[in-house]
Scaffold this active site. Structure first.
Site, PDB file in Angstrom:
ATOM      1  CE  LYS A 147     -15.569  13.369  -6.604  1.00 10.14           C
ATOM      2  NZ  LYS A 147     -15.613  14.822  -6.789  1.00 10.14           N
ATOM      3  CE1 TYR A 166     -18.755  -2.732  24.190  1.00 13.54           C
ATOM      4  CE2 TYR A 166     -19.190  -2.175  21.909  1.00 13.54           C
ATOM      5  CZ  TYR A 166     -18.457  -2.865  22.857  1.00 13.54           C
ATOM      6  OH  TYR A 166     -17.435  -3.675  22.460  1.00 13.54           O
TER       7      TYR A 166
HETATM    8  C1  PLP Z   1     -16.776  15.053  -7.559  1.00 12.73           C
HETATM    9  C2  PLP Z   1     -16.802  15.991  -8.696  1.00 12.73           C
HETATM   10  C3  PLP Z   1     -17.786  15.875  -9.690  1.00 12.73           C
HETATM   11  C4  PLP Z   1     -18.944  14.902  -9.608  1.00 12.73           C
HETATM   12  O1  PLP Z   1     -19.924  15.387  -8.721  1.00 12.73           O
HETATM   13  P1  PLP Z   1     -21.361  14.669  -8.554  1.00 12.73           P
HETATM   14  O2  PLP Z   1     -22.156  15.655  -7.808  1.00 12.73           O
HETATM   15  O3  PLP Z   1     -21.116  13.430  -7.754  1.00 12.73           O
HETATM   16  O4  PLP Z   1     -21.859  14.387  -9.898  1.00 12.73           O
HETATM   17  C5  PLP Z   1     -17.678  16.715 -10.779  1.00 12.73           C
HETATM   18  N1  PLP Z   1     -16.692  17.635 -10.881  1.00 12.73           N
HETATM   19  C6  PLP Z   1     -15.751  17.785  -9.924  1.00 12.73           C
HETATM   20  C7  PLP Z   1     -14.694  18.825 -10.083  1.00 12.73           C
HETATM   21  C8  PLP Z   1     -15.783  16.986  -8.795  1.00 12.73           C
HETATM   22  O5  PLP Z   1     -14.849  17.149  -7.842  1.00 12.73           O
END
Ligand code: PLP
Length: 402
Positions: free
Chosen positions: A53, A283
């Site tokens: 994601k 700045y």
């Molecule tokens: C983002 C997510 C993961 C992965 O989490 P990490 O801590 O980055 O391994 C797993 N399950 C769900 C439902 C998530 O939203």
């Protein structure tokens, strides 16, 4: 005279120029290494879902997904429907779980069309889904994943009512339940109390479903932290994000497997000059040098993902030596005190995250200073920075061509 549609072919390509200023290096060998480390940790019966994601936590979803699937991952996890479509449009064939909420009929149609697999968290949502698919006269059922809330208090149906939920979805047409899952809130906490309570609730839901002969074929609960923390959390599949990218969710989870960071952030010195003692820099003149210094202007800023809150605190690596960032970090540029580093030239490469010589700087270092988590640092790098996939980290003297 040139006509309008002739001019583009005469325009110089901007692509190499974009690459000159700053870029994200993605070390595919490190990614493969990390996947194989997780594969060795897991029993053969546990599938590895690569969570890609948010553009694979800023690493580039398509490249990461393809590499992960070649190296032992069998599932992909995304947050949104467009993220899933991007992978399918690039030719990725593996099963893709959409972990975020999908509520509109349009999104549900896209799910069916692109063979994505949604997360269902309520009977109402399941009903709209089945209706939508019925109207489409869908040829094949859509595989769905039922999520229960065991204590994260985010997406999920109440765990104590899992039997009713599964029974309801099972009798709907066009849907086929593939898995039951939940998500942990505190898996990176050295104190396992809350995590164990969540696991206990998950186990109770499973037991209740089994008794009614309603148990879905596959179960999953673990993110990276849980995967590293406790093998009893592995079930049929783990959903690993952060660990793929070579970072640990917490220091106490660092000893199980040896991960390698996948992302490096590099930028070029675009301007170099001596400034006299007493000069105010950037700045607001937040920084004023108390001696003459050699100042490097570097072509990366907060609009690229370097948190502005790190102004005057960041260190970078120049020719294998640590150097202090000075003055406010600006939108597109930042300044570094490079006094005493010999033979520097404009065009030389500065490492913001990664290794150069004896030094390395990790997203964990930035996260600590910025009072956030490494996940947010990784996701913060914007698309203005080209992602350059490589097999080995490039020496900083290499000229990068896109
Ligand atoms: C983002 C997510 C993961 C992965 O989490 P990490 O801590 O980055 O391994 C797993 N399950 C769900 C439902 C998530 O939203």
């Amino acid at each position: 005279m040139l006509s309008w549609d002739q001019t583009p072919s005469l325009a110089p390509s901007l692509e190499p120029m974009r690459c000159c200023r700053a870029w994200v290096e993605i070390d595919l060998a490190a990614l493969r290494h990390n996947i194989s480390q997780f594969r060795h940790l897991l029993p053969n019966s546990t599938q590895l879902m690569a969570v890609v994601k948010a553009d694979a936590y800023g690493h580039g979803a398509v490249t990461v997904a393809q590499t992960a699937l070649q190296s032992g991952a069998t599932w992909l996890g995304v947050a949104t429907v467009p993220e899933g479509i991007e992978l399918r449009a690039a030719g990725v064939q593996a099963p893709i779980l959409v972990m975020g909420a999908v509520n509109s009929p349009e999104e549900m149609q896209a799910i069916a069309h692109w063979r994505l697999q949604p997360t269902l968290v309520s009977p109402k949502q399941a009903l709209v889904f089945a209706d939508t698919l019925g109207r489409l006269a869908a040829a094949r059922p859509v595989q769905v994943h039922l999520k229960i809330d065991t204590g994260m208090s985010r997406l999920g149906f109440p765990w104590a009512e899992a039997v009713d939920f599964v029974r309801f979805v099972r009798q709907l047409p066009h849907l086929k339940i593939d898995s039951l899952y939940s998500h942990l809130a505190t898996a990176d906490d050295p104190d396992p109390t809350v995590m164990q309570q969540q696991q206990q609730r998950f186990a109770t839901a499973i037991e209740n479903l089994r008794r009614e002969y309603l148990l879905p074929a596959r179960l999953h609960l673990a993110n990276t932290a849980a995967t590293l923390a406790d093998p009893t959390l592995h079930y049929d599949q783990v959903r690993v994000g952060l660990g793929l990218y070579g970072l640990y969710p917490a220091p106490h989870l660092g000893h199980r497997i040896a991960l390698q960071p996948v992302m490096q952030i590099k930028a070029r010195i675009t301007h170099l000059k001596e400034v006299p003692a007493g000069t105010g820099i950037s700045y607001g003149h937040q920084y004023r040098c108390d001696r003459p210094i050699q100042l490097a202007v570097v072509g990366i800023g907060y609009a690229d993902g370097v948190p502005r809150v790190l102004s005057n605190r960041l260190q970078v690596i120049v020719k294998g030596r640590l150097a202090q960032q000075v003055g406010a970090i600006t939108m597109d540029q930042l300044m570094v005190d490079v006094s005493g580093i010999p033979r520097l030239q404009e065009g030389d490469v500065v490492t913001l995250l990664g290794r150069d010589g004896p030094h390395s700087i990790s997203p964990d270092d930035w996260a600590t200073m910025a009072n956030t988590i490494s996940w947010e640092i990784l996701c913060g790098f914007k698309h203005r920075l080209p992602r350059i996939a490589i097999e080995q980290p490039l020496p900083t003297s290499t000229v990068v061509q896109c």
